[in-house]
Design a protein around this motif. Structure first.
Motif, PDB file in Angstrom:
ATOM      1  N   PHE A 173     119.536   8.658  71.829  1.00  0.00           N
ATOM      2  CA  PHE A 173     120.820   8.486  71.826  1.00  0.00           C
ATOM      3  C   PHE A 173     121.606  10.308  71.363  1.00  0.00           C
ATOM      4  O   PHE A 173     122.342  10.613  71.459  1.00  0.00           O
ATOM      5  CB  PHE A 173     121.734   8.123  70.580  1.00  0.00           C
ATOM      6  N   ARG A 174     120.952  11.552  71.263  1.00  0.00           N
ATOM      7  CA  ARG A 174     120.533  12.340  70.713  1.00  0.00           C
ATOM      8  C   ARG A 174     121.571  13.238  71.898  1.00  0.00           C
ATOM      9  O   ARG A 174     122.215  14.259  71.063  1.00  0.00           O
ATOM     10  CB  ARG A 174     119.350  12.733  70.264  1.00  0.00           C
ATOM     11  N   PRO A 175     121.088  13.481  73.151  1.00  0.00           N
ATOM     12  CA  PRO A 175     122.181  14.318  73.922  1.00  0.00           C
ATOM     13  C   PRO A 175     123.451  14.115  73.862  1.00  0.00           C
ATOM     14  O   PRO A 175     124.238  14.652  74.340  1.00  0.00           O
ATOM     15  CB  PRO A 175     121.784  13.821  74.912  1.00  0.00           C
ATOM     16  N   TYR A 176     123.759  12.499  73.075  1.00  0.00           N
ATOM     17  CA  TYR A 176     125.309  11.962  73.599  1.00  0.00           C
ATOM     18  C   TYR A 176     126.020  11.814  72.372  1.00  0.00           C
ATOM     19  O   TYR A 176     127.101  11.297  72.293  1.00  0.00           O
ATOM     20  CB  TYR A 176     125.011  10.874  74.236  1.00  0.00           C
ATOM     21  N   LEU A 177     125.519  12.768  70.819  1.00  0.00           N
ATOM     22  CA  LEU A 177     125.772  12.942  70.057  1.00  0.00           C
ATOM     23  C   LEU A 177     126.957  14.186  69.898  1.00  0.00           C
ATOM     24  O   LEU A 177     127.965  14.194  69.516  1.00  0.00           O
ATOM     25  CB  LEU A 177     125.215  13.580  68.729  1.00  0.00           C
ATOM     26  N   PRO A 178     127.066  14.868  70.851  1.00  0.00           N
ATOM     27  CA  PRO A 178     128.138  15.942  70.390  1.00  0.00           C
ATOM     28  C   PRO A 178     128.860  15.111  71.718  1.00  0.00           C
ATOM     29  O   PRO A 178     130.426  16.353  71.119  1.00  0.00           O
ATOM     30  CB  PRO A 178     127.388  16.941  71.463  1.00  0.00           C
ATOM     31  N   THR A 179     129.129  14.851  72.574  1.00  0.00           N
ATOM     32  CA  THR A 179     130.456  14.499  73.050  1.00  0.00           C
ATOM     33  C   THR A 179     131.031  13.289  72.572  1.00  0.00           C
ATOM     34  O   THR A 179     132.007  12.601  72.619  1.00  0.00           O
ATOM     35  CB  THR A 179     129.697  13.460  74.650  1.00  0.00           C
ATOM     36  N   ALA A 180     130.326  11.691  71.500  1.00  0.00           N
ATOM     37  CA  ALA A 180     130.951  10.655  71.162  1.00  0.00           C
ATOM     38  C   ALA A 180     131.458  11.393  69.753  1.00  0.00           C
ATOM     39  O   ALA A 180     132.843  11.619  69.781  1.00  0.00           O
ATOM     40  CB  ALA A 180     129.314  10.479  70.164  1.00  0.00           C
TER      41      ALA A 180
ATOM     42  N   LEU B 172     133.227  14.446  70.244  1.00  0.00           N
ATOM     43  CA  LEU B 172     133.898  15.247  70.479  1.00  0.00           C
ATOM     44  C   LEU B 172     135.540  14.025  71.205  1.00  0.00           C
ATOM     45  O   LEU B 172     136.539  14.665  70.661  1.00  0.00           O
ATOM     46  CB  LEU B 172     134.195  16.327  71.874  1.00  0.00           C
ATOM     47  N   VAL B 173     134.428  13.307  70.965  1.00  0.00           N
ATOM     48  CA  VAL B 173     135.484  12.270  71.922  1.00  0.00           C
ATOM     49  C   VAL B 173     136.512  11.407  70.816  1.00  0.00           C
ATOM     50  O   VAL B 173     137.642  11.412  70.922  1.00  0.00           O
ATOM     51  CB  VAL B 173     134.793  10.955  72.693  1.00  0.00           C
ATOM     52  N   LEU B 174     136.168  11.126  69.176  1.00  0.00           N
ATOM     53  CA  LEU B 174     136.594  10.779  68.484  1.00  0.00           C
ATOM     54  C   LEU B 174     137.209  11.795  67.672  1.00  0.00           C
ATOM     55  O   LEU B 174     138.644  11.096  68.107  1.00  0.00           O
ATOM     56  CB  LEU B 174     135.378  10.712  67.407  1.00  0.00           C
ATOM     57  N   LEU B 175     137.271  13.545  67.710  1.00  0.00           N
ATOM     58  CA  LEU B 175     138.062  13.747  66.871  1.00  0.00           C
ATOM     59  C   LEU B 175     139.184  13.946  68.168  1.00  0.00           C
ATOM     60  O   LEU B 175     140.552  13.795  67.696  1.00  0.00           O
ATOM     61  CB  LEU B 175     137.153  15.105  67.325  1.00  0.00           C
ATOM     62  N   ILE B 176     139.040  13.930  69.286  1.00  0.00           N
ATOM     63  CA  ILE B 176     140.293  13.900  70.509  1.00  0.00           C
ATOM     64  C   ILE B 176     141.572  12.301  70.311  1.00  0.00           C
ATOM     65  O   ILE B 176     142.430  12.781  70.213  1.00  0.00           O
ATOM     66  CB  ILE B 176     139.718  14.165  71.954  1.00  0.00           C
TER      67      ILE B 176
END
Length: 98
Positions: free
Chosen positions: A5-12, A14-18
């Motif tokens: 799941f490490r490659p998806y952490l920045p995307t997650a 960013l989604v949480l911040l949005i």
């Protein structure tokens, strides 16, 4: 498992911040959903400002009549009677409950 799941952490993140900022943009103190409350407060404060301005104009006019350059004898007598509690023998006194 964590490495998967490490490659998806920045995307997650960013989604949480949005989501966080979007939620507060709608429901926050200055959000889109509180505009009716702001409009009602603005209308009430505008009415209060108009009342205070009218009261100030009245007080300024009365103060102008009490200046040395344009002293109004009637207004001076009225203020002296109200402050000292005296009345003229021909005056009618109407008492109202405060």
């Amino acid at each position: 498992m964590f490495a998967r799941f490490r490659p998806y952490l920045p995307t997650a993140a960013l989604v949480l911040l949005i989501f966080y900022f979007g939620f507060h943009a709608f429901t926050g103190e200055r959000g889109l959903l509180s505009s009716t409350q702001r409009d009602a407060t603005l209308a009430a404060k505008s009415q209060e400002l108009a009342d205070l301005r009218a009261q100030r104009r009245d007080l300024e006019a009365r103060a102008k009549l009490l200046r040395d350059s344009s002293l109004s004898a009637d207004l001076l007598e009225e203020r002296a009677r109200s402050l000292l509690g005296f009345g003229h023998p021909n005056d009618y006194v109407v008492r109202v409950k405060p």
